[in-house]
Each structure stands twice: as structure tokens, then as C-alpha cells.
Design an enzyme around this catalytic site. Structure first.
Site, PDB file in Angstrom:
ATOM      1  N   SER A  94       0.850  -1.190   0.000  1.00  0.00           N
ATOM      2  CA  SER A  94       0.000   0.000   0.000  1.00  0.00           C
ATOM      3  C   SER A  94       0.885   1.239   0.000  1.00  0.00           C
ATOM      4  O   SER A  94       1.947   1.258   0.637  1.00  0.00           O
ATOM      5  CB  SER A  94      -0.903  -0.001   1.232  1.00  0.00           C
ATOM      6  OG  SER A  94      -1.494   1.266   1.423  1.00  0.00           O
ATOM      7  N   ARG A 112     -22.026  -7.230 -46.019  1.00  0.00           N
ATOM      8  CA  ARG A 112     -21.075  -6.555 -45.136  1.00  0.00           C
ATOM      9  C   ARG A 112     -21.844  -5.489 -44.390  1.00  0.00           C
ATOM     10  O   ARG A 112     -22.497  -4.654 -44.995  1.00  0.00           O
ATOM     11  CB  ARG A 112     -19.895  -5.946 -45.894  1.00  0.00           C
ATOM     12  CG  ARG A 112     -18.794  -5.407 -44.950  1.00  0.00           C
ATOM     13  CD  ARG A 112     -17.523  -5.009 -45.681  1.00  0.00           C
ATOM     14  NE  ARG A 112     -16.959  -6.141 -46.391  1.00  0.00           N
ATOM     15  CZ  ARG A 112     -16.938  -6.256 -47.725  1.00  0.00           C
ATOM     16  NH1 ARG A 112     -17.423  -5.284 -48.473  1.00  0.00           N
ATOM     17  NH2 ARG A 112     -16.427  -7.318 -48.295  1.00  0.00           N
TER      18      ARG A 112
END
Length: 455
Positions: free
Chosen positions: A282, A322
Site C-alpha cells: 500500500s 457486409r
């Protein structure tokens, strides 16, 4: 614009090597080079033209992958056509004489190249995933065997439930990893359909040699074994295939997240049932040892659903030959899922390899939840003689539940078991049901896995 900026938003993503802009450009180059090689192998172009074209493609790939600024420029140029293949082919042709420039990308469309390049990256990712899942499963099986008889508290909906064993819990994790490995989708295949999936332009210049050209293309990308496989039909409109890939990647992420969630609970100091060999510090509290690998796995689990949802939406929105945006929408989330799957399994492999079990803490928590965890057993064994209120009184914390059970049975019709049997009634070792049999069944099923890597 730095090529690494985005990675600072997601620590751990660097574990997913081979899923970035440079890798995509390299794969696009592989596809274009293979197409040139296939034309030469089929006798459609000379060796000299082939050599010049391949050299131009490779030089373009080197320039782009070696210079982040060049990649940024390519991305800017890709906007006008909506995909990176168009500016890539333009850059290649700029280097070549007219004869070589004409045969680069001849008969292909951007989707052929983009789909095939993504297929190459997916295939490589799946190979790494398979190896990682193999290693993870083996580690979890060993963990299960080592703790086959380590008692722990089963929790349902976050609350104490029944006694179980950590060996069974680890075996369940191993079964999930093995199930994902066995469910690996069909390896990625090349996509060649031309402008509208009919191969019209390819047929125009290749004629009767079209199938030979396609087979040589497959060999140029996949090696000699590809010659034995049938030439695949165009799958440019089959986006369910892409969704299947995405689902497999998401399952890998979910595996890491679900195991990490249990590990995160077990490593809480007030629970203390699990410990990780590698932890993070930490910045403000020096006493902390953060379970970082589990935290990152949990984080990945929250990132994956959005990406999978986008691929799902794109598959559902696919239209005609497409799609107008749905095809384009696949690329980023598919890359995100590859990164998440590869990084998750790498993190998970490290996490389970360094996972330590604390049997004493598990037993302490199990005893602390007693005798309430025996309520189901009491109801099953004596529900015909004891009321719900009597059972609730027997399992209140503190005191001697065996004595309370004996007293309650003495007040009801029927035989009262010996005190020794009643004392054993509240022993967790005698309340495991089929836990070990189930664990052994899981481990045996993993050991009997099919030998065919495609299964």
C-alpha cells in the site's frame, strides 16, 4: 500520443503480449504476403514479382511496427475508409513497381484481410489459453488432492451453510478450467470471399486455378497441414463465429474472476483461511499486504461483460454481405477480450501456484459457525419428531447442543440415541455427505480427458 498510454489505465494488461496495433499490422502483413506467395505457387505470377511484392510488404510492416508515430499516421489514414487495411495496402504499393503493385491484394477485399488477420491473432491466443488452462487445471488438481480432507465452512449467499472440504472446492475450480479448455471453439480459419463473398474477382484472374490458389493461401498461412483440410467457404456474414470466439474468451475471464472472489474473501485477515505468496504494498499503509493478483482478476471480470455485449450486439446487427458498422464494431471489443483472457489466465496461474491454505483457520471458522450449520442435518434426521422451534433452540450459539438434542428427544415419542452418538452428530467430519466421492469423480473425469486437442 504515446503507444503505452492506455496500459497505465489497466495494470496487468501487459501480460497479454501479441494483442496490440503492431501485432494486428504484422498479421495483416502475413495475410497479404501469404496471398502473394499463393499466387506464385499457383503459377499466376513470376518469382521475381513475388519477391518484390513480399519485400515491400515486409518493409512496410517493419516501418509501422518499429515506429509508433507511423502507426498513429496509419490510424488517421484508416478513418476515411473505415479500416486499416486500405492505408496499409496503399503504403505497400507505394514502394513497388507497377507489376508488383497490381498483384498485392488482388481479388481480396478489406474484410478478407481484416477477418483473416484477426483469425490469426485469435488462433494464437487460443493456443496460449489452452496451455495456460492445462497448467491451471494441474495446479488445482494437486491442491485438491493435498486438501481432500481439509475441513472448511461452505457459505451460501455469504452465510455459513454446511461443512465441506477445501479439496472439493478446489476440484470444482479445476472442473471449470477443464470445461473451458475442452470447449475451445474451432480454430480460426482464413476468410476469403472477395468484395461480396462470391470470389468473383479471384475467379476472374485465377480461372480454373481458383481452388488451387485458395489452398496454397491456406498453406502459406497455416503450414503444410493446411493442405489436408478442405478450403473453407467464405464466412464474412457468419458473425456468430466471432461471437463464439468472444464467448470463449469471456469464459476464461469469468473463471479467473470467480476464483479470485473466493480468494479475496479467504485472505481477509479476519477470516484468514487463504494466503498468497506474492502480495502488493500500500502507498499509505505499510502494514498492508494487498492480494493484488486476485484484485486484478476481479477487475477483469467486471471489464469483460461490456466487451462481450458489444460483440453480441454486432453479431445481431449483421446485415447483408457486409454490415454498416456492426463489422467494424467487433474489432475493439474482440481485442479487449483477448487481452482480458490472456492476462487473466496468466494472473490466475500465478495466483493458484502461490496459494496457501490455512487448515487451522478454516477449522476455527467452522467451529465458530457451529452448531447453526447442523440445522439441515437435524431437520433431516429428526424433523418427524422435533418442531422447528425445538430445532432452533438446539442450534443457538453456546452451551452443549448434544445435551439440548438429547433433552428434546427425551420429551418426544421414539427411541433416544446413545449420548455418544449424539455428540458425534455435531462433528463436521461426519456431516460431509458425498463430498469426497464427488471430489474424486471430478478429478477422475479430468484425468480421463480426451487426447484429441480439438476436443
Amino acid at each position: 500520443m504515446s503507444e503505452h498510454t492506455r496500459l497505465l489505465f489497466a495494470p496487468g494488461d501487459l501480460r497479454a503480449e501479441g494483442v496490440d496495433d503492431a501485432s494486428l499490422i504484422a498479421a495483416i502483413g502475413e495475410v497479404e504476403s501469404a496471398w502473394v506467395q499463393a499466387q506464385a505457387a499457383t503459377g499466376l505470377i513470376s518469382a521475381e514479382v513475388r519477391a518484390e511484392a513480399v519485400t515491400g510488404i515486409e518493409a512496410t510492416v517493419r516501418e509501422l511496427t518499429g515506429d509508433s508515430a507511423a502507426l498513429v499516421t496509419l490510424a488517421e489514414d484508416a478513418e476515411s475508409g473505415g479500416n486499416p487495411v486500405i492505408p496499409f495496402v496503399t503504403a505497400v504499393r507505394y514502394r513497388l513497381a507497377p507489376a508488383a503493385a497490381r498483384i498485392v491484394h488482388r481479388g481480396l477485399t478489406s474484410q478478407d484481410v481484416m477477418d483473416s488477420a484477426l483469425g490469426i491473432l485469435i488462433g494464437r491466443a487460443f493456443a496460449r489459453i489452452d496451455a495456460d488452462l492445462e497448467a491451471i487445471t494441474a495446479t488445482l488438481v494437486t491442491l485438491s488432492e493435498n486438501h481432500a480432507h481439509t475441513l472448511c465452512l461452505a457459505r451460501t449467499l455469504t452465510q455459513p451453510a454446511l461443512p465441506t472440504t477445501f479439496g472439493l472446492r478446489a476440484a470444482t475450480w479445476a472442473a471449470e478450467a477443464e470445461e473451458i479448455r475442452r470447449g475451445t471453439p474451432q480454430p480460426a480459419t482464413l476468410q476469403v470471399g472477395g468484395a461480396a463473398g462470391t470470389r468473383a474477382a479471384i475467379r476472374e484472374f485465377a480461372g480454373e486455378a481458383t481452388m488451387t490458389l485458395l489452398r496454397e493461401f491456406a498453406v502459406a498461412v497455416g503450414g503444410p497441414d493446411a493442405a489436408l483440410a478442405p478450403v473453407p467457404a467464405p464466412w464474412h456474414t457468419d458473425r456468430i463465429r466471432v461471437l463464439t470466439w468472444a464467448g470463449h474468451l469471456a469464459a476464461c475471464v469469468a473463471l479467473g474472476s470467480t476464483i479470485a472472489r473466493t480468494v479475496l474473501i479467504g485472505t481477509r485477515p479476519e477470516i484468514g483461511e487463504l494466503r498468497l505468496s506474492a502480495t502488493g504494498a500500500s502507498s499509505a499503509m505499510p502494514q498492508k499486504a494487498n492480494p493484488t493478483s486476485a484484485v486484478l482478476l476481479h477487475r477483469n471480470g467486471m471489464r469483460a461483460p461490456g466487451a462481450l455485449a458489444t460483440v453480441t450486439t454486432a453479431a445481431a446487427e449483421a446485415v447483408e454481405e457486409r454490415s454498416d458498422g456492426a463489422w467494424h464494431a467487433e474489432w475493439a471489443p474482440l481485442a479487449e477480450l483477448m487481452v482480458l483472457a490472456l492476462s487473466s489466465l496468466s494472473l490466475l496461474e500465478d495466483m493458484v501456484a502461490g496459494l496457501s491454505v490455512e487448515p487451522e483457520a478454516m477449522r476455527r471458522n467452522l467451529d465458530a459457525a457451529s452448531p447453526g450449520i447442523y440445522g439441515e442435518r437435524l431437520t433431516t434426521a429428526f424433523g418427524d419428531r422435533l418442531t422447528k422451534t425445538q430445532i432452533q433452540e438446539i442450534i443457538v450459539p453456546g452451551g452443549d447442543p448434544s445435551a439440548r438434542l438429547a433433552a428434546a428427544l427425551a420429551d418426544t415419542p421414539g427411541p433416544t440415541p446413545p449420548r455418544a452418538d449424539l455428540e458425534g452428530f455435531f462433528a463436521p467430519e461426519d456431516c460431509l455427505g458425498e463430498a469426497e466421492d464427488i471430489r474424486q469423480t471430478i478429478i477422475s473425469a479430468i484425468a480421463d480427458r480426451p487426447t484429441d486437442p480439438a476436443l
